[in-house]
Each structure stands twice: as C-alpha cells, then as structure tokens.
Scaffold this active site. Structure first.
Site, mmCIF file in Angstrom:
data_model
loop_
_atom_site.group_PDB
_atom_site.id
_atom_site.type_symbol
_atom_site.label_atom_id
_atom_site.label_comp_id
_atom_site.label_asym_id
_atom_site.label_seq_id
_atom_site.Cartn_x
_atom_site.Cartn_y
_atom_site.Cartn_z
ATOM 1 N N HIS A 11 -7.189 -5.654 -1.816
ATOM 2 C CA HIS A 11 -6.048 -4.916 -1.263
ATOM 3 C C HIS A 11 -5.328 -5.786 -0.239
ATOM 4 C CE1 HIS A 11 -3.910 -1.160 -1.039
ATOM 5 N NE2 HIS A 11 -4.073 -1.065 0.262
ATOM 6 N N ASP A 66 -8.296 -4.963 -6.824
ATOM 7 C CA ASP A 66 -8.058 -4.057 -5.695
ATOM 8 C C ASP A 66 -8.998 -2.858 -5.839
ATOM 9 O OD1 ASP A 66 -7.048 -2.278 -3.781
ATOM 10 O OD2 ASP A 66 -4.987 -2.979 -4.069
ATOM 11 N N SER A 76 0.851 -1.187 0.000
ATOM 12 C CA SER A 76 0.000 0.000 0.000
ATOM 13 C C SER A 76 0.891 1.243 0.000
ATOM 14 C CB SER A 76 -0.965 -0.025 1.184
ATOM 15 O OG SER A 76 -2.029 0.865 1.002
#
Length: 707
Positions: free
Chosen positions: A672, A640, A565
């Site tokens: 994610h 995602d 991330s």
C-alpha cells in the site's frame, strides 16, 4: 484504512504577500530544489522534552543541555541513571538488557517469539509463539505456556488482520496482550478466523509465482470470533470475560484500571453505534457496564482513558454532542462534569493536574485550521487559552504545567519557537526559522481561502499560485487530496516544501481542499456521510473546483486531481461522478467499490451491504464508470494487502468493456504505497503526466530518469 498523505504535496504553505522589492529576489533553480536542495529557512533549536518542571532539554552541537526556564542558563544534561530494562531480539532469541549493560538470554529455541514485552516489574517477558501466548521468568528462565490451541486460524495474543489494521492499529505490530500494572496478570484477546473468508494475493515472483492468503473480512463478511481473557502470570486457569464470542461484535483496546483490580473493555455491536466500557473482574470474568454511549451514525473507539489518582474518576474525549469534548466521570461511570463544550474540537489531553484541579489540552477553537493550548478547570467553566495570536501551535508542556514551549507558525510565517508560562506570558523567544537565506528567494504566493458547498457549508482550501502569473493567461490546476473521514489536510501552518516552488515556477496552480467530513465541522460534519461514504465528499470537491474555475487566471479545462488510498478513491470518483468538473487524475492504490474493502472500516460509515444497497451503489466508482471522460491514470501495487488490486482490476475491466481510454501503472510486489526505485519511478512518471496533460509542454530533460 491507512491514512496515506496526499501524493503530490503534503504541505502547501509558502509566502503569501510579496513586497514591492520582491522582484529583485532570486528564483529557486531546478538544482536548488531537486538535486542539491537549498534550505530556505534556518533550523530551530532542537528541544527534546523536559528534564524536570523547571528545565528543558536542548541539543546543541551534539551535546544535551539542561536549560533553566527562568534564566536561560545552560549546563550539561546528564540523564538520570537508567532504571528500566529493555527487551531485544537477536536472531530467534529474546534478551533482557539491563542499564548496566548486562543482558540475559531468556529464550533459546529455534521458534520465533513475537512482540516480547516486559512486565512492569521486569520479572517476566510475555510473547506469542506459533499463535499461543507465553511468558518466561527472567531470573529462572522458566517458560510458562498459557494457551495451547494456537493454529493457522486461532490466535492467542496475536491480532487478526482486521483488528491490526482498524482497531488496535499498525503500531501494535499485531500484539493483542496487555500486562496488568501490578505484573500479576496478563489480559489477551483470542481470535478465531476459521469462518473469515480468505483473500488470495498473487505474487509473480520466480518461475511459478505464489499466493499469499489472508483472512480478510470484506464488507458484510463474517468477522473473526473474539474472546477476551485474563490469566495469572504464573499460569493456571484462564478467566474468560462474560461475552458470547458468537455474537456479532467488536472489542476495542482494553485498559487496566490503575490499581489492576479490573480490566476495562471497550465493546461495540457490529453496527458500531453503541460503545460500552465494561469493568471485567479478573477472577470471575463478570462484567459491569461503566460507560454507555449511543449515536445514530457511528462511534469511534477511545484512544485513551485518562484516570485520576486515587480512583477519583476518569476523563474521556467524546464527540457525542457533535464536537469532541472532555467529560469527567466518577469511577462507577456516572457523569460528574462536562469539562468543555461548544462548536469546536478538543484534540489531545496533555496533562491532568489534580493539585491545580486543571486539565491542559490542545484544541481547534479559535479556528478550525489551527491548534492552540488551553487550560480548563476540573469543575467546569470556560477554558483559558494559553497560546497566542493567529498561529497554529505545536506544544511541549512541562511536567507540572507551569511552562510550555511552542513551535508556532501560519501559512505565511515560517516557524518560530518560544517559551511561555502557564498564564500565556512569553518568557523568551527561542528561535526563528525566517533567516537571511529565506529573504533571498522569491517564493510563490499562497492563500488560505474558503469555498461554499451547494448546501451552504463553508470549508477551507489552500492555493499556491504560479510564481509569475501573467494577466489574462490561464493556468492549469492540480488538486492534491486525501479526503477520508476526519483526515483533513488544510491547516494554517507552515510546511514550505521546495517541490511546490518548482511547479509554481512552471505555471501550475496547486490546491488542497478539505470536505465536510475532514474535521473542520466536527462530528456534526462527518455525520453527513453516514451510509453514503464518498458522495458528499466528491460533491464538495466539485463545488470547490467549480469555484476555482471562476477565479482569474484559472483554466477550468485543465482541472487535475490526485491522491492515494481514500484519495485514490476520490480521484476515481472525480473522473467519473465528477467528470463534468475534473479533467485529469492520477489515482493511487484506490478503493473503487466499498464492498471490496474491509468490514470494520467500511461498515462504520456504510452499515452492512444488505442493509444499505442503494448507499453502496451510489458510492461505487463502478456505478459511474460510464460517465468517465478526460484522462485517468490508475496506479496500484500488485501485492497491496490493504486495498487489494482487485479494486483496480474491476474498474479496468469496466473501462475496457466500455471502450474507455485510460492509463494503468502497476508496481509488482509492492504493498500500500512504495519507496526506493519504484518510488522514484512513480514520481518521474507523475511529472511526465503533469507536464504532458496539464502544463502542455515537454518534460525538462534535467529531471532524473529522462534523456
């Protein structure tokens, strides 16, 4: 943005100093680390809270015991008779479950009721259905429909995606309605997503695949229009708060005043540099400003407002001074007293005791890498530290604040547990995780160190050194990071995870680094990154890595980095902007250009793209793609819904056009992050990468998934 933990090592704490006889200890084997993990520590008592102000609850052999704080004597703990009902969903129907085991089905249709929530008096259940807000009276099963305009772009009591992700939070499960404490009213938000751009997420599943369309506002895009309302529980007229939904604005989590007489609404302009709390009259919708905070950079939403009894005031935690502190206000909003001050940060309020005129809270005061318990007077003055020594404390405070149980540790000390009184005196030790088994094994030395940035800031890092370092030999480095604003990972706490021991045994130096925005320097440190999110952070990591490269035994030519991330973004920046320092990286579900991420998160730090063209340019991985060298593995889930695969595709496109060599791993259908078989595959592929490129030797065959 979802704060994903570092991919490699979420905890780096192991034993730092080894006595002379440590060479006689056993080394952990692969089987003891990965196949049948051995416990290197003893379990601590399982304390689940407090029965009352003088007894805590401990579980032993599956039995709940009440333990007297003064004598230590135990007796079977019997929870008080349950007085509260709960809501259960079975199939498509909502049931109210009562303490005596009986249950009442309150809906009986084929539609899906979302987020069913009991009123405080347990007479009603509110929920959303087809993006409209409803309630049902439990006794009569009479259904009340409050709104009728719900559609695929109009949501009543159900959050728009950007509010769910960034403002109300994922634990809300999209719920955007709130019962008043007297159960007579429901506050809710109405979202209009009709002008929010649609982002298509492609699935390859089946013969033809399909598109999942999400109303997702990227930086600079049109946000959802939001209205705040209050409606009587019995139905009837909806009172809309006095805001213009056409304004470019945000609403945060609202709070009902304790007596239910007003709804306190958090409001910000799109710039997110002015937070106002308005008291909304539920009858008229009229608003009155009670709190007004302005900052030159940005302001975070209040996670809570702490009300004093009898409408005597409220406490908020604000970082307006550059550090998080507590401020006591009168109910009209006027400041009564700043309760804490200084270059340190309050973390969380645990208790406000008005009889003692005291507030109990945790803070990072003694060291930025540790947490302690404090008590402060509601009239101000220096807080009193209740926890002790050079440890970080995880505290369970008794209801009256007279006692607390702390689980404490530091980087080199496995957790211990103790019972103390509010004067900070240890009544008795309850447990010690360092047992005989711990002393049987040779563990890698770990250090908490600091590095200095190019502009003179001092920041922390931790290093796990190889288990058997040979003088004169150089060892590769793997830096594991997240790196997002106020999301530091370097703490002086014990987290002893076994996999770190294997990599130390294999000769890998494992490092965690925090940058200036990670929280150690308070909001003052975070303010550096305003309008250039990522630039200072990667430069801090470069400075830390350069310092590492000068240390004995460190091979600066094998400097790896990994994260997910925001940590994936940092990794991509490290192999482009920071390619003169970092040589290898694994970037997971990464942002590559802030124009591709959502409006609320991105603009909080970066402002709108049209107002900060240079800032968006300098912080984009795409801008620095030509500087790429070394080896980067890019990893992403194809579905995602947070950091879109679009980020990876745009970077891959540039690398290919520029003739760059890189690696790409996609996980079809994953969001994610991923677990299960994909998670195992990802771990195994990471092992292969580290062995091939940092350790420069074959992957051992006894790793799962190898032949």
């Amino acid at each position: 943005m979802y704060k994903s933990l570092p991919v490699w090592i979420t905890g780096l704490s192991m034993l730092a100093a080894m006595p002379a006889w440590a060479q006689e200890k056993k080394e952990l084997t692969f089987d003891q680390i990965f196949t049948r993990p051995v416990s290197i520590t003893e379990p601590l008592p399982v304390v689940r809270g407090w029965a009352d102000k003088d007894h805590y609850i401990e579980f032993r052999n599956g039995q709940a015991l009440s333990v007297d704080v003064k004598t230590g004597k135990t007796s079977p703990y019997t929870p008080p008779p349950a007085t509260g009902a709960t809501v259960n969903v079975k199939g498509n129907d909502v049931y109210v479950q009562y303490p005596d085991g009986t249950e009442v089905r309150v809906t009986s249709d084929d539609a899906v009721e979302k987020n069913p929530t009991l009123s405080p008096d347990e007479k009603y259940v509110a929920f959303t259905r087809n993006n409209n807000l409803f309630a049902v009276e439990v006794a009569t099963k009479k259904e009340i429909q409050y709104t009728t305009d719900g559609s695929d772009v109009i949501y009543n009591g159900w959050a728009s995606w950007v509010y769910y992700e960034e403002i109300l939070g994922r634990p809300s499960r999209y719920r955007a309605f709130w019962w008043s404490p007297d159960s007579k009213k429901i506050a809710f938000m109405r979202f209009d997503d009709s002008k929010v751009p649609v982002f298509p997420i492609y699935s390859e599943a089946g013969q033809h695949g399909f598109l999942e369309n999400t109303r997702y506002p990227k930086a600079g895009d049109t946000n959802p229009e939001v209205k705040l309302a209050v409606v009587p529980v019995t139905g009837g007229k909806i009172t809309w708060a006095d805001f213009n939904e056409k304004d470019d604005q945000y609403f945060g989590q609202p709070f009902w005043s304790p007596d239910g007489s007003a709804l306190w609404a958090q409001w910000m302009p799109r710039e997110q540099n002015n937070l106002i709390i308005y008291a909304i009259d539920p009858q008229t919708g009229a608003k009155k400003a009670l709190y007004d905070e302005k900052q030159k950079t940005w302001i975070d939403w209040f996670a809570d407002i702490y009300f004093l009894q009898g409408n005597k005031g409220f406490i908020v935690k604000s970082d307006i001074s550059g550090w998080d502190h507590l401020y006591l206000h009168n109910m009209d909003g006027s400041l009564k007293q700043q309760l804490t001050s200084g270059n340190w940060r309050v973390r969380e309020v645990l208790l406000i005791d008005e009889k003692k005129q005291a507030v109990y809270f945790t803070a990072r005061k003694e060291a930025t890498t540790r947490f302690d318990l404090y008590k402060a007077d509601l009239k101000g003055g220096q807080p009193q530290r209740l926890s002790f020594s050079e440890f970080s404390h995880d505290v369970k405070l008794s209801p009256g604040g007279d006692y607390f149980i702390t689980t404490y540790s530091n980087l080199n000390t496995p957790p211990r547990m103790a019972l103390l009184n509010e004067k900070g005196k240890v009544i008795r030790e309850l447990g010690n995780a360092r047992g005989a088994n711990f002393d049987s094994y040779k563990l890698a030395p770990t250090e908490l160190k600091t590095y200095t940035t190019r502009d003179g800031l001092t920041l922390p890092l931790t290093i796990i050194w190889p288990l058997n370092m040979e003088p004169g030999k150089k060892y590769p480095v793997l830096v594991s990071i997240y790196g997002g604003p106020d999301a530091g990972t370097v703490y002086d706490t014990w987290r002893g995870q076994l996999p770190a021991q294997w990599y130390a045994k294999e000769g890998l130096i494992q490092v965690a680094i925090d940058n200036r925005a990670g929280g150690h320097l308070g909001k003052a440190g975070m303010n550096y990154i305003h309008r250039q999110l990522g630039k200072y952070e990667i430069e801090d990591y470069m400075d830390a890595a350069k310092w590492l490269g000068t240390q004995p035994g460190v091979d600066a030519s094998r400097m790896g980095i990994t994260g997910g991330s925001f940590g994936g973004y940092m990794t991509c920046m490290a192999l482009t902007y920071g390619a003169s320092v970092f040589t290898h990286g694994i970037a997971n579900f990464s942002v590559t250009d802030w124009q591709l991420y959502d409006s609320h998160y991105t603009e909080r730090f970066m402002d709108l793209p049209k107002d900060n063209v240079e800032g968006y340019k300098v912080t984009s991985v795409l801008t620095h793609a030509k500087q790429y060298k070394g080896l980067l593995r890019i990893v992403h889930g194809t579905m995602d819904d947070n950091v879109h695969l679009q980020n990876t595709i745009q970077l891959v496109n540039l690398f290919e056009d520029q003739g760059k060599h890189f690696e790409l791993m996609l996980y079809p259908g994953e969001r994610h992050g991923w677990g299960g078989a994909k998670g195992a595959h990802s771990r195994n592929e990471t092992y292969r990468f580290v062995y091939a490129n940092l350790l420069l030797k074959p992957l051992p065959k006894f790793f799962q998934g190898t032949n």
